[in-house]
Every structure is written in structure tokens, then in C-alpha cells.
Design an enzyme around this catalytic site. Structure first.
Site, PDB file in Angstrom:
ATOM      1  N   GLU A  47     -12.264 -10.085   9.440  1.00 45.64           N
ATOM      2  CA  GLU A  47     -11.011  -9.341   9.667  1.00 45.64           C
ATOM      3  C   GLU A  47     -10.205 -10.119  10.698  1.00 45.64           C
ATOM      4  OE1 GLU A  47      -9.388  -6.363   8.403  1.00 45.64           O
ATOM      5  OE2 GLU A  47      -7.952  -7.571   9.522  1.00 45.64           O
ATOM      6  N   GLU A 105      -9.874   3.601   0.277  1.00 48.26           N
ATOM      7  CA  GLU A 105      -9.859   3.901   1.715  1.00 48.26           C
ATOM      8  C   GLU A 105      -8.810   4.966   2.054  1.00 48.26           C
ATOM      9  OE1 GLU A 105      -9.041   0.121   3.566  1.00 48.26           O
ATOM     10  OE2 GLU A 105      -6.934   0.163   2.994  1.00 48.26           O
ATOM     11  N   GLU A 152      -7.298  -6.900  -2.612  1.00 51.18           N
ATOM     12  CA  GLU A 152      -6.834  -5.518  -2.525  1.00 51.18           C
ATOM     13  C   GLU A 152      -5.382  -5.508  -3.011  1.00 51.18           C
ATOM     14  OE1 GLU A 152      -7.330  -2.104   0.898  1.00 51.18           O
ATOM     15  OE2 GLU A 152      -6.274  -3.930   1.424  1.00 51.18           O
ATOM     16  N   HIS A 201      -8.449  -8.858   1.428  1.00 51.30           N
ATOM     17  CA  HIS A 201      -7.752  -7.590   1.671  1.00 51.30           C
ATOM     18  C   HIS A 201      -6.464  -7.869   2.434  1.00 51.30           C
ATOM     19  CE1 HIS A 201     -10.544  -4.217   0.463  1.00 51.30           C
ATOM     20  NE2 HIS A 201     -10.991  -5.314  -0.114  1.00 51.30           N
ATOM     21  N   GLU A 206       0.824  -1.210   0.000  1.00 48.81           N
ATOM     22  CA  GLU A 206       0.000   0.000   0.000  1.00 48.81           C
ATOM     23  C   GLU A 206       0.862   1.266   0.000  1.00 48.81           C
ATOM     24  OE1 GLU A 206      -3.090  -0.675   2.937  1.00 48.81           O
ATOM     25  OE2 GLU A 206      -3.292  -2.717   2.203  1.00 48.81           O
TER      26      GLU A 206
HETATM   27  C1  NOJ Z   1      -8.683  -2.971   5.748  1.00 50.90           C
HETATM   28  C2  NOJ Z   1      -9.538  -3.193   4.554  1.00 50.90           C
HETATM   29  O1  NOJ Z   1      -8.855  -2.900   3.369  1.00 50.90           O
HETATM   30  C3  NOJ Z   1     -10.749  -2.336   4.694  1.00 50.90           C
HETATM   31  O2  NOJ Z   1     -11.544  -2.429   3.542  1.00 50.90           O
HETATM   32  C4  NOJ Z   1     -11.508  -2.776   5.918  1.00 50.90           C
HETATM   33  O3  NOJ Z   1     -12.621  -1.933   6.109  1.00 50.90           O
HETATM   34  C5  NOJ Z   1     -10.639  -2.713   7.163  1.00 50.90           C
HETATM   35  N1  NOJ Z   1      -9.409  -3.373   6.925  1.00 50.90           N
HETATM   36  C6  NOJ Z   1     -11.321  -3.361   8.361  1.00 50.90           C
HETATM   37  O4  NOJ Z   1     -11.412  -4.733   8.157  1.00 50.90           O
HETATM   38 CA    CA Z   2      -6.468  -2.267   3.305  1.00 45.92          CA
END
Ligand code: NOJ
Ligand code: CA
Length: 682
Positions: A378, A481, A475, A456, A174
Site C-alpha cells: 500500500e 469493501e 480494482e 488497487h 469508485e
Molecule cells: C484499498 C484497497 O482497495 C483495499 O483492498 C485495501 O485493503 C486497502 N486499500 C488498504 O490497502
Molecule cells: Ca479501493
């Protein structure tokens, strides 16, 4: 079956090749790219690549080093060369194009040393580049193999310009891409794209990364980049046993920038679909309780502004049903988000909802409205905590009709927490062999339940969607974001660089479609640095079979005229043609809807305005189209006037040229709907 249908010719040369300077060559089907392998004087193996008679990769080293065995680095001779050719089409269940042509010449070079040790180098050369890999057959002493170094090099043309992100920094992939000379690069992730002084465009990457470590590029000597395999926490780079094969090391090659975008090399070097019937894998569009958290209107954790409540989810479901979205992603419904979730991955439950979220009521409601809940896992990089719960977690989603799960591995690079059988924690990299296997394991577990995955904080894509079509997207770059909280947010050129770099590896869940571009106030630096029209263009330019409409429902209803494009645009394509562009400057992409005759066109630029003339000769002759155009207004500018948009219709056909103005940070999105079909193509 497809192999049987293929045109296969195979010539076997049995040659006792003991000449120390022996060389073998293989040429792309169109004759323009030539790969040469040489056993050099010091008995080192080196390869080179030329394109249009210019060297683009100069004598570059090959080899592997092991912990227990002597290295495969010198002392090997070519023992046998097997040539083959292949030309066939195959079909993607979903994708940027339905039919993919797989057309290459192959060279299998069998190498051996005096002690009888052996390995093969397999080279496949296409009109759009080359892939090669090491194949180590079973042999005495190789029952257990620890690879400590891969020596593969890419000696690139002096004076080239590259677009790269750093290869070993904490934030994984990133980063903002930098355009530099090769001399300014120490390490780089792949795909790394470059333009040579002669104008050729190359992109270095890998394909079919399975049970191996990903590599980053490290500049060892001037212009010479070595594959540095990401190690385990104990320093070993790959733990394996013969027989084994490495992923393909790939070099995409084109005379111009857009040629890279039209290449299918990475997919062609992956194995066919291993899942059988994948009709349950569903491309589509989704919305979500997501952006609200990123702009801090809502929270993932419990409390007064908790986003994932039953009531709020039903509101999103109603919106999705009204506008034909397939899914609603809900983040923060499961316990574990309270406190600083970035550091507290051990606390996540993947099955226990917060009291204000009724997962059964919500998923029933969704289905009654023809929408599905999109799941979320997550891990905050605590993968052993996830692994322990993975079975029940996917079972729960399957039982409530979830078909897609977004997984997340937030955590610094090198901070993936792996707890071993003795309860000892080890910290691994997102792109080391351990995680390469872990990501794939989650995809396979999901497949057993007919669930698809959007990863992600992934390891980079290497085309595995071909083999595992339920691995829909990921991702692996700076996405939308960053515009919510990133410092700085993504600059205008970012999405004019991504197609030529990150996107060459595969689909990205960028999550386009922010309509309230100045959500933090017009004076704030924290904003989306694009025009409104460009947010629409991204749906065509940045390919993903699942696309989010990322903004809040109320922001779409305020601009329903522009929102119509998001409602209309599909995410699955019959064919895709990149029409024009230069890396980091602009790109014009056309795509035909899968199972339909509508075409879509997306164009994005950089920080300067420009006027484009786009020949529409990709359209079938004899049909006129209504072009529904969403373009920047003449006074649009991402900073001073981002909402200036013109929405208009024109009648066009294949013989026309479309003039398009792109503002600074701007873009254009066009839907082309056939009007009249005339007879005889007139
Ligand atoms: C990083 C992810 O890229 C994002 O899309 C997500 O909202 C947050 N983590 C929380 O899981
Ligand atoms: Ca991310």
C-alpha cells in the site's frame, strides 16, 4: 509467427486527394459497421460511424493541439490510403477465453498539410466495434512534443440512455453508476456504455494506454463528448516526442446488451505478450487477512487487534490448505500503518515487518502446506516513497516465494505525491501520464522477479494484460469493501451494471464471497445488499483470473454447503459466453473451465425478483450433465431473507431450458459436471 499464418491482404491506393470534401470509408468484416473519415469544408477532419445503416456517431472532430507546434486540427488533406485485412486466432495464457479471434479491416489514412507536416490515422474495424488512433511519424520540429489538447469527439445519438460514473471527482473510479440521459452527464470515465433509441448498445473506451494520459469524456455541446486527457500537475497533458502513437480510441458496438460482454475488441487492440514464457503467472483463488480490517474486527496497524500476526496468518494458511486455495493475502504486516495511514504514505516501509509478523516463518509454513503468501504494497499515493523501495521490496517477496502482489494507491484523485530530483513534491492524477507509466513500471519490475500484480486504486484497464500477462487484475470500481463501510453500500443493481461497464475494460478484483451479509447486525444499513446465492454467482459473473474468498474462515465453515461452490469454481476459462441480460437489470454468464469439461453458470439480477428461462444449448450435444444448483429460495430477498438458499441437483443436457428464480438482489450459481458421454452424440 501468428502474423505469418494470418490471411493478409493489402491494397494500396496512391491517391492525390485534394477534394476538400474527400471521404474514405471502411466496413467491418460482416459489413454492419461503417467508419467514414471526411475532410470537411473548413478543412477539419471528422469521422462518423454507422451500425445497421443507422448513424451511431455523427460527424465528430479529430485532432491534436500542441504547446510548441501548430495544431493538427485543420488544413490537412488525405494523401494516401492503405487498406489491409486480418483474420487470425491467438491464445491467451490465461483468460476468460483461451482462443481469441482477431478479425478486422484496416484503413491507414496518411494526412499532410501544405507545410509538409504529417500524421496518420489508423482505423481497425471489427464486427464488435472500431478502434482508431493517431500515429505521428518523426518529422522536423517534433523532437519534443507537449500535447495540450486532444480534440477527438464522440457525437452520440440524441435520446440515448447511458450508464456512467463522473469523470473528474475525488474518488477516482469508485462511484455508483448512474443511468441517465446524455444531457445529465457533464464528465464521465470510460468505459461509458449507452443504449441508443434504436436499441444499439455502444461502449466508449480506449485500448493500449501506454506512455500517454488517460482520457475522460466531457460533454462540450449537446450529445458531443470530447476526450479530455488528464493533465500533469503543470497542465501539460502528454509529454512525448515524435514518432509517437496515441492509445486506440474505441467504440464497442452491438445490437444487444450481451453482445458487449462477448466482445474481445479491447484485447485485440493490444500488442501481443511481451514477456515470453509466462508459465509462472498463476491464476487462482485466495483468501486474506483483509475483510476483518474493513469491518474493524482487526487493525492494519500494530496493537491488540493487529490482523497480520504470525499466528493469525498460520490460521488462514491452514484454512487455505484445507480447502485448496492458492494464496493468503496479508495486509498490514509492514511498518507504517499506525496512525492515519490514508495520509501517511511517506511512513510505509515495504521491507520491515511489525515484530509480531515473522515473514520467513510464515512464508515457509505456507509453502510447506502448498499455499503461497500473497504480498501487499500500500503506497497511500506516496509513489516516490514506493519507487525508492520498489527494488528491495520485490526482492524480499521473491526471496520468500511470493508470486503475487496486490498494490494500492489509496489517495484522492489528483493527490498522487511525486517528489522530483530537487525534493519538491508535485501532485499528480491516478490517470495522468505520470501514473500510467508508474503503474506499468511496477508491473515490469515485478515481472523481472516472476511476480504478478493486482493493482488497487489503478488507472483504468485498457487491455494491457495481453502485453503484460503478469498484470493479473485490478480494482478501479466500487468493490466489496464498500459494503463494509461505504455510505451507501453497493445497491443490488451495482453488480448487474458492472459487467456492462467497468468489466468491459478487463478483470476486476471485486473480492466476492461475503457469507455473513449482516455482519453489523440485521438492523444496520451497513450490510451486503445481496442474497447468499448471489455472492456465489459473482464468481462467474465478474471475471478475474484471481478471485478472493473475502469473508472470514469461520463464516465459511458455518455454511459449508454453500461454500462448496467457492471451493469448486475455477478462475481460468476455456471459453465464456454471456447468454442473456440487460444493462443494470440482469446478466446470465456461462463459462467452461480451462483444461476441463465442467461448465459454470452465474446469474445476477437487480432489486426486483425475476424468473429466467435459460436454454442450455451452449453445452455440447450428446452429453448429460449434473447441474449442481445454488439458487435463491422462493422466499429469499436481499433485505428480509438473504440467507434463503436452495442447493439441489438436476440432470440436464443441451436441449433443456433451465428455469431460474432470482430474488430481489438475488442470483444463481450452477456447476455443470458431465455425467455420461454417449456415442454418436445421441
Ligand atoms: C484499498 C484497497 O482497495 C483495499 O483492498 C485495501 O485493503 C486497502 N486499500 C488498504 O490497502
Ligand atoms: Ca479501493
Amino acid at each position: 509467427m501468428s502474423f505469418l499464418r494470418a490471411t493478409i491482404f493489402s491494397l494500396v491506393f496512391l491517391l492525390a486527394w485534394h477534394d476538400a470534401a474527400a471521404a474514405v470509408k471502411v466496413t467491418s468484416p460482416d459489413g454492419k459497421i461503417v467508419f467514414t473519415l471526411q475532410v470537411m469544408e473548413r478543412e477539419e477532419l471528422r469521422y462518423s460511424l454507422s451500425f445497421d445503416q443507422q448513424i451511431i456517431v455523427k460527424d465528430s472532430r479529430l485532432g491534436l493541439r500542441f504547446r510548441q507546434q501548430a495544431a493538427f486540427d485543420r488544413g490537412f488533406q488525405i494523401q494516401q490510403v492503405v487498406r489491409a485485412g486480418y483474420d487470425d486466432n491467438w491464445e491467451q495464457p490465461w483468460g476468460e477465453r483461451r482462443v481469441v479471434r482477431d478479425h478486422y479491416n484496416q484503413l491507414l489514412i496518411q494526412l499532410g498539410d501544405n507545410s509538409g507536416r504529417r500524421f496518420d490515422l489508423r482505423v481497425r474495424i471489427f464486427d464488435d466495434g472500431v478502434g482508431f488512433r493517431y500515429e505521428v511519424p518523426g518529422q522536423p520540429g517534433f523532437q519534443s512534443v507537449d500535447i495540450v489538447e486532444e480534440l477527438t469527439e464522440f457525437h452520440l445519438p440524441e435520446g440515448s440512455t447511458a450508464w456512467s460514473i463522473p469523470g473528474r471527482d475525488y474518488n477516482r473510479y469508485e462511484y455508483l453508476y448512474k443511468k441517465t440521459g446524455l444531457g445529465d452527464i457533464r464528465t464521465a470515465h470510460t468505459p461509458m456504455t449507452l443504449r441508443t433509441p434504436n436499441g444499439a448498445h455502444l461502449s466508449i473506451h480506449e485500448a493500449a494506454l501506454v506512455d500517454y494520459a488517460a482520457f475522460t469524456l466531457e460533454q462540450r455541446r449537446d450529445n458531443v463528448f470530447q476526450t479530455r486527457l488528464r493533465p500533469w500537475s503543470d497542465g501539460i497533458r502528454v509529454k512525448t516526442a515524435a514518432p509517437f502513437k496515441t492509445p486506440w480510441r474505441t467504440i464497442q458496438v452491438s445490437g444487444d446488451a450481451v453482445g458487449l460482454l462477448n466482445s474481445s475488441l479491447i484485447l485485440n487492440l493490444n500488442e501481443p505478450n511481451s514477456l515470453g514464457d509466462v508459465s509462472w503467472v498463476e491464476p487462482g483463488k485466495y483468501i486474506g487477512i483483509w475483510w476483518a480490517m474493513h469491518i474493524r474486527d482487526r487493525s492494519w496497524g500494530s496493537g491488540p487487534i493487529h490482523g497480520a500476526t504470525t499466528a493469525e496468518t498460520k490460521r488462514y494458511i491452514d484454512f487455505a490448505a484445507r480447502y485448496g486455495f492458492d494464496g493468503v493475502l496479508v495486509e498490514g504486516w509492514n511498518t507504517g500503518w499506525d496512525g492515519d495511514w490514508f495520509w501517511n504514505g511517506e511512513l510505509f516501509s515495504f521491507t520491515e515487518p511489525y515484530p509480531d509478523f515473522d515473514i520467513h516463518a510464515v512464508s515457509d509454513y505456507a509453502r510447506s502446506r502448498g499455499v503461497r503468501l500473497v504480498g501487499h504494497h500500500e503506497t497511500s499515493a506516496s509513489v516516490s516513497n514506493y519507487r525508492k523501495q520498489m527494488g528491495p521490496a520485490f526482492d524480499l517477496y521473491e526471496s520468500v516465494g511470493v508470486r503475487q502482489v496486490k498494490t494500492g494507491y489509496v489517495g484522492d484523485a489528483g493527490d498522487i505525491k511525486r517528489v522530483d530530483d530537487n525534493g519538491v513534491a508535485h501532485y499528480e492524477w491516478h490517470d495522468g501520464q505520470f501514473m500510467v507509466n508508474e503503474y506499468l513500471h511496477s508491473v515490469q519490475e515485478a515481472a523481472k522477479r516472476k511476480i504478478s500484480i493486482n493493482t488497487h486504486e489503478p488507472v483504468k484497464d485498457t487491455g494491457l494484460r495481453r502485453t503484460y500477462p503478469n498484470w493479473l487484475s485490478r480494482e478501479g470500481a466500487r468493490g466489496q469493501e464498500y459494503n463494509a463501510w461505504g455510505s451507501p453500500p453497493n445497491p443490488p443493481e451495482h453488480t448487474a451494471i458492472l459487467p456492462y461497464t467497468r468489466m468491459l475494460s478487463g478483470p476486476m478484483d471485486f473480492t466476492p464471497g461475503i457469507f455473513d451479509l449482516t455482519f453489523d447486525g440485521e438492523q444496520s444499513e451497513q450490510r451486503v445488499q445481496t442474497t447468499l446465492a448471489r455472492q456465489l454467482a459473482l464468481y462467474v459473473v465478474l471475471y478475474s483470473p484471481i478471485q478472493m474468498a473475502a469473508d472470514l474462515p469461520e463464516n465459511y465453515e458455518k455454511r459449508s454447503d454453500a461454500f462448496q461452490f467457492i471451493v469448486d469454481v475455477p478462475t481460468d476459462w476455456e471459453q465464456s459466453i454471456a447468454l442473456a441480460g440487460e444493462v443494470g437489470e440482469f446478466v446470465v454468464q456461462a463459462r467452461q473451465e480451462r483444461g476441463g469439461s465442467n461448465w459454470y453458470l452465474g446469474a445476477v439480477g437487480d432489486d426486483t425478483s425475476r424468473q429466467l428461462k435459460i436454454p442450455l444449448d451452449f453445452l455440447p450435444a450428446g452429453t448429460t450433465y449434473t447441474a449442481q444448483i445454488y439458487r435463491d429460495g422462493p422466499d429469499a430477498h436481499w433485505k428480509s431473507n438473504p440467507y434463503s438458499i436452495v442447493i439441489e441437483e438436476k440432470t440436464v443436457s443441451a436441449g433443456d431450458q433451465l428455469k431460474l428464480f432470482l430474488a430481489a438482489g438475488g442470483g444463481a450459481a450452477i456447476r455443470l459436471v458431465p455425467e455420461v458421454e454417449t456415442r454418436n452424440g445421441e
